[in-house]
Design an enzyme around this catalytic site. Structure first.
Site, PDB file in Angstrom:
ATOM      1  N   HIS A  25       0.845  -1.195   0.000  1.00  0.00           N
ATOM      2  CA  HIS A  25       0.000   0.000   0.000  1.00  0.00           C
ATOM      3  C   HIS A  25       0.882   1.247   0.000  1.00  0.00           C
ATOM      4  CE1 HIS A  25      -3.371   2.509   0.320  1.00  0.00           C
ATOM      5  NE2 HIS A  25      -3.974   2.019   1.379  1.00  0.00           N
ATOM      6  N   TYR A  42      -0.936   7.304   3.322  1.00  0.00           N
ATOM      7  CA  TYR A  42      -0.312   6.471   4.346  1.00  0.00           C
ATOM      8  C   TYR A  42       1.204   6.526   4.187  1.00  0.00           C
ATOM      9  CZ  TYR A  42      -5.163   5.176   4.984  1.00  0.00           C
ATOM     10  OH  TYR A  42      -6.505   5.228   5.193  1.00  0.00           O
ATOM     11  N   HIS A  70      -2.979   6.899  -0.733  1.00  0.00           N
ATOM     12  CA  HIS A  70      -3.997   7.423   0.181  1.00  0.00           C
ATOM     13  C   HIS A  70      -3.446   8.127   1.423  1.00  0.00           C
ATOM     14  CE1 HIS A  70      -6.793   4.160  -1.684  1.00  0.00           C
ATOM     15  NE2 HIS A  70      -6.475   5.133  -2.518  1.00  0.00           N
TER      16      HIS A  70
END
Length: 359
Positions: free
Chosen positions: A177, A182, A180
């Site tokens: 990931h 993060y 977004h």
């Protein structure tokens, strides 16, 4: 010509169609443990005909959780229930994927239906967040601690051991990931990364953590198994990360052995104005696919069979990832096959309800 129900082979994994269940946080864990909610939630998508089911953002460390309710893979004990889930997904003809994540400065938040606000580090249930720079996501939030070199090494080690656990748990695909807002996204963004060491400043420095995480994961992840990366392809903000940056990064990711770039956007700038409309992020999947010559996934307000099929047929992306539409209809793939005129295999338990082929 490829279409929504064309198979796609990536390394040693064959996906029976181009429909992927996008990671969706459920905020339903205690101490990172999966439970029967996750089994039914994720298993239902396999029954519904999707080719790949990816878990929600699964934290590689306790401090990497968005909320206390996040799924985790930071303990050996997490593996047992995850293995039950992957076994069920496999038994129903789908591929099992896991998204490995660290929330960075967006960690330590209440679960959404309890308000979603940041839990201060000195409050019950809260913890100190970590980031490339000591900049909070919003002015109303507590500033994170800037990761030092030892902290960066821990992050890389956490991703590595999480990948090893993912393999034991039966996952076929890992997605890192990097979107977004993060941690990984925070590092490569020029907005949230104000470092002056080798992890900040230039484009090459800001992407360094992601590349080093990939290197750590590849030490334990089989070379024949697919490795995906999700990025925020634009920050929708002047002076922020751009589509051209995403192409440049994706070219390097391909060289490093990444098999698919999952093109989302936004999430790192609280004030960004995002022009929401059907398929609003598909253009980035198309740009990266064509200019970086890498397999891509499109995500974002993809809601109908015809829309999803057109994305594949026109070469805008190689797979489509659906989230909210899957919550509304976990059997989207079965319905889409009927609408588009493809005769696909249904679960034997559901055969009596199968629509006749329409075309």
């Amino acid at each position: 010509m490829a279409h929504l129900f064309s198979p796609l082979k990536i390394k040693n994994i064959e996906f029976k169609n181009r429909i992927v269940v996008s990671p969706m946080c459920e905020y339903s864990s205690e101490d990172g443990f999966a439970n029967d909610w996750h089994l039914v939630h994720l298993g239902g998508f396999a029954v519904g005909g999707a080719s790949l089911v990816i878990t929600e953002a699964t934290a590689v460390s306790p401090e990497g959780r968005i909320s206390p309710g996040d799924l985790g893979i930071y303990k050996d004990e997490h593996v047992e229930k995850l293995k039950q889930i992957t076994d069920f997904i496999h038994a129903h003809g789908a591929v099992a994927g896991i998204q490995l994540a660290h929330a960075g400065r967006k960690a330590s938040h209440q679960i959404p239906w309890q308000g979603g606000k940041q839990i201060p580090s000195d409050a019950e249930g809260g913890w100190k967040t970590l980031a490339p720079s000591a900049m909070p996501f919003t002015d109303a939030e507590e500033a994170p601690d800037e990761l030092d070199k030892a902290g960066i090494e821990k992050v890389k080690a956490d991703f590595k051991v999480a990948a090893a656990r993912a393999l034991k748990a039966g996952f076929d695909v890992i997605e890192i990931h990097g979107a977004h807002g993060y941690l990984v996204n925070e590092f490569y963004s020029p907005i949230s990364n104000r470092r002056t060491d080798e992890y900040g400043g230039s484009f090459e420095n800001r992407i360094r953590l992601l590349l080093e995480i990939i290197g750590s994961v590849k030490q334990v992840w089989p070379a024949e198994n697919p490795l995906f990366v999700r990025i925020s392809a634009t920050e929708w903000t002047e002076g922020g990360w751009t589509g051209d940056d995403s192409v440049a990064l994706s070219k390097i990711l391909k060289e490093k052995g990444v098999d698919l770039v999952d093109c989302s956007s936004g999430g790192n700038v609280a004030t960004a104005k995002i022009p929401l409309k059907p398929g609003y992020q598909v253009e980035f999947a198309e740009k990266v696919r064509k200019e970086a010559d890498i397999v891509t996934g499109a995500v974002g307000l993809i809601t109908t069979p015809d829309q999803a099929d057109a994305i594949i047929q026109t070469g805008q992306a190689d797979v489509v990832l659906l989230a909210r539409e899957m919550l509304r209809d976990p059997h989207f793939a079965l319905r889409a096959a009927h609408v588009l005129g493809h005769d696909i295999k249904w679960p034997v338990q559901y055969e009596r309800a199968k629509w006749p082929t329409s075309k």
